[in-house]
Every structure is written in C-alpha cells, then in structure tokens.
Design an enzyme around this catalytic site. Structure first.
Site, PDB file in Angstrom:
ATOM      1  N   ARG A 132      12.324  -1.565  11.215  1.00 48.22           N
ATOM      2  CA  ARG A 132      11.350  -1.095  11.961  1.00 48.22           C
ATOM      3  C   ARG A 132      11.211  -1.998  13.290  1.00 48.22           C
ATOM      4  NH1 ARG A 132       6.151  -0.152   8.237  1.00 48.22           N
ATOM      5  NH2 ARG A 132       5.175  -0.972   9.787  1.00 48.22           N
TER       6      ARG A 132
ATOM      7  N   LYS B 116       0.999  -1.044   0.161  1.00 46.11           N
ATOM      8  CA  LYS B 116      -0.092  -0.206  -0.076  1.00 46.11           C
ATOM      9  C   LYS B 116       0.810   1.333   0.011  1.00 46.11           C
ATOM     10  CE  LYS B 116      -2.206  -0.946   4.006  1.00 46.11           C
ATOM     11  NZ  LYS B 116      -1.476  -2.025   4.486  1.00 46.11           N
TER      12      LYS B 116
ATOM     13  N   ARG C 261      12.215  -7.894   3.363  1.00 48.25           N
ATOM     14  CA  ARG C 261      12.375  -6.528   3.700  1.00 48.25           C
ATOM     15  C   ARG C 261      13.239  -6.358   4.826  1.00 48.25           C
ATOM     16  NH1 ARG C 261       6.872  -3.292   4.248  1.00 48.25           N
ATOM     17  NH2 ARG C 261       6.844  -3.511   6.577  1.00 48.25           N
TER      18      ARG C 261
ATOM     19  N   ARG D  81      -9.072   1.026   9.706  1.00 49.02           N
ATOM     20  CA  ARG D  81      -8.560  -0.183  10.237  1.00 49.02           C
ATOM     21  C   ARG D  81      -9.582  -1.132  10.815  1.00 49.02           C
ATOM     22  NH1 ARG D  81      -2.447   0.350   9.488  1.00 49.02           N
ATOM     23  NH2 ARG D  81      -1.590  -1.613  10.206  1.00 49.02           N
TER      24      ARG D  81
ATOM     25  N   ARG E  80       0.321  -9.380  13.590  1.00 49.98           N
ATOM     26  CA  ARG E  80      -0.611  -8.326  12.695  1.00 49.98           C
ATOM     27  C   ARG E  80      -1.436  -8.663  11.686  1.00 49.98           C
ATOM     28  NH1 ARG E  80       3.937  -4.773  10.359  1.00 49.98           N
ATOM     29  NH2 ARG E  80       2.447  -3.008  10.236  1.00 49.98           N
TER      30      ARG E  80
HETATM   31  P1  AMP Z   1       1.150   0.544   9.281  1.00 50.00           P
HETATM   32  O1  AMP Z   1       2.559   1.083   9.126  1.00 50.00           O
HETATM   33  O2  AMP Z   1       0.184   1.016   8.792  1.00 50.00           O
HETATM   34  O3  AMP Z   1       1.470  -0.852   9.107  1.00 50.00           O
HETATM   35  O4  AMP Z   1       1.229   0.762  10.967  1.00 50.00           O
HETATM   36  C1  AMP Z   1       1.946   0.113  11.797  1.00 50.00           C
HETATM   37  C2  AMP Z   1       1.111   0.025  13.234  1.00 50.00           C
HETATM   38  O5  AMP Z   1       0.587   1.396  13.435  1.00 50.00           O
HETATM   39  C3  AMP Z   1      -0.154  -0.908  13.244  1.00 50.00           C
HETATM   40  O6  AMP Z   1       0.550  -2.157  13.456  1.00 50.00           O
HETATM   41  C4  AMP Z   1      -0.720  -0.399  14.512  1.00 50.00           C
HETATM   42  O7  AMP Z   1      -0.276  -0.693  15.502  1.00 50.00           O
HETATM   43  C5  AMP Z   1      -0.742   1.170  14.193  1.00 50.00           C
HETATM   44  N1  AMP Z   1      -1.750   1.798  13.156  1.00 50.00           N
HETATM   45  C6  AMP Z   1      -1.535   2.167  12.098  1.00 50.00           C
HETATM   46  N2  AMP Z   1      -2.669   2.789  11.525  1.00 50.00           N
HETATM   47  C7  AMP Z   1      -3.707   2.516  12.413  1.00 50.00           C
HETATM   48  C8  AMP Z   1      -5.227   2.757  12.446  1.00 50.00           C
HETATM   49  N3  AMP Z   1      -5.655   3.345  11.317  1.00 50.00           N
HETATM   50  N4  AMP Z   1      -5.699   2.340  13.508  1.00 50.00           N
HETATM   51  C9  AMP Z   1      -5.122   1.891  14.631  1.00 50.00           C
HETATM   52  N5  AMP Z   1      -3.533   1.573  14.793  1.00 50.00           N
HETATM   53  C10 AMP Z   1      -3.034   1.979  13.769  1.00 50.00           C
END
Ligand code: AMP
Length: 193
Positions: A135, A13, A127, A88, A146
């Site tokens: 990360r 994404k 990655r 989410r 996740r």
């Molecule tokens: P991402 O980079 O989008 O994979 O997000 C990394 C982490 O941030 C996720 O595993 C969640 O812990 C938190 N996170 C990101 N976006 C959201 C969201 N919209 N709602 C809740 N937690 C989020």
C-alpha cells in the site's frame, strides 16, 4: 450484532473483522478499504483521498460519516456490521451515535485492540517485506505520522466510550487466535446482556 473495532494502524482490526464476518455473517465495513477503492477508481474523491492517506492524515469527518451512513443502510448489513477504521475522531463517534439512534440500531460492543507503538513499527516492516502489493501508505515514515494522528485524534474516542461504559480492551499483542478467542468471549457476553 453491531461492533466497533478500535485500535492503531496495524493492530490487526482488519484480520479480526474478517474472521467475525466469516463466523457470524456480520459485514466488515472498512473505511480505509472504501477509500482505497475510490483511489483505484480514479474518482474525484479518490484523488483527494490519495493525497490525504499518503500524508497519513484523516479525511474530513462529514465525508466519512456520510460514507458509513449510506453503507450501513445497505441490505448486506442487515445481519449487523463490524466497523473497522471508523469512527476515527470523537466527532465521528458522536455522529455515529446519532445515526444509529435515527436508524433504530444499537452498538453491541466497542472493542479496543491495544498494541504498543514499537510492536506496530516491527509489524509494518514485516508486512512490507512479505507483501506483494505494498500500500502506498505502508512505510515506516507514514506509519509514524499515522500513529501520531491516532494518539492525537483517535485515542480520545477511548474515554468517550469508556465514559458510556461501552469499552472493552483486548491485548492485540497476543496471537491472532488468542485475540479472536477474546473477541468471541466479549461478543458472547454482549449477546447475553
Ligand atoms: P485504514 O485502512 O483504516 O488504516 O485507513 C487508511 C487511511 O484512510 C487513513 O490513514 C486515513 O487517511 C483514511 N481513513 C480511513 N478511515 C477514516 C476515517 N474514519 N476518518 C478519516 N480518515 C480515514
């Protein structure tokens, strides 16, 4: 144009959102990036976020809805935005609908980037091997958590948008360029409608 990119962690994404930002001037809004910036700043929000992110869990809906609502109101979103990592949960999707209606905005496309779990595990291993700055939530164990959270809490968004006749799915296991081409075709059709 205002677009949502949905899909599991590692589906691509972020890569596709960056391409859309470069090509069309819409702003990529990655809630994960916003939270990582908060973690780096050492703020109170950042400390809460780090614990939750490292556990592979989700941040509270209200907090994330407020974060996106404030961000969409900023001037750099005037050309439109690409939501990457938000909504989410169904609650976040409902709140987004209300927020956009209140701001007089609409969604032009909701695009699911679909990738099988096994492919995602392979991708994250690559990655980690290739990345210089790993990360803290980039490891196979956290990815599996996740993914479980994605299937339990985020995947129900798909029927939510499908029921509204909004959802379009692309095959995220194709090459990055092929996925980009499919997304471009979806956006061209969305503009025509
Ligand atoms: P991402 O980079 O989008 O994979 O997000 C990394 C982490 O941030 C996720 O595993 C969640 O812990 C938190 N996170 C990101 N976006 C959201 C969201 N919209 N709602 C809740 N937690 C989020």
């Amino acid at each position: 144009m205002n677009v949502i990119l949905l899909g599991p962690p590692g589906a691509g994404k972020g890569t596709q959102a960056q391409r859309l930002q470069e090509r069309h001037g819409m702003k990529q809004l990655s809630t994960g990036e916003m939270l990582r910036a908060a973690v780096a700043s050492g703020s109170e929000l950042g400390q809460q976020a780090k614990e939750i992110m490292d556990a592979g869990q989700l941040m509270p809906d209200e907090l994330m809805v407020k974060m996106i609502s404030d961000r969409i109101a900023q001037a750099d979103c005037a050309q439109g935005f690409i939501l990457d990592g938000f909504p989410r949960t169904v609650r976040q999707a409902e709140a987004l609908d209300e927020m956009l209606a209140a701001k007089g905005l609409r969604l032009h496309a909701v695009i699911e980037v679909r990738v099988n779990d096994e492919v995602l595990v392979d991708r994250i291993e690559t990655r980690i091997a290739e990345s210089q700055t790993v990360r803290s939530d980039d490891n196979v164990e956290t990815l599996k958590k996740r993914l479980a959270v994605y299937h339990a809490q985020t995947a129900p968004i798909l029927p939510y948008y499908e029921g509204k006749g909004r959802l379009v799915t692309v095959d995220g296991m194709k090459s990055i360029d092929q996925v980009s081409d499919e997304i471009e075709a979806i956006l061209t059709a969305a503009v025509a409608n």
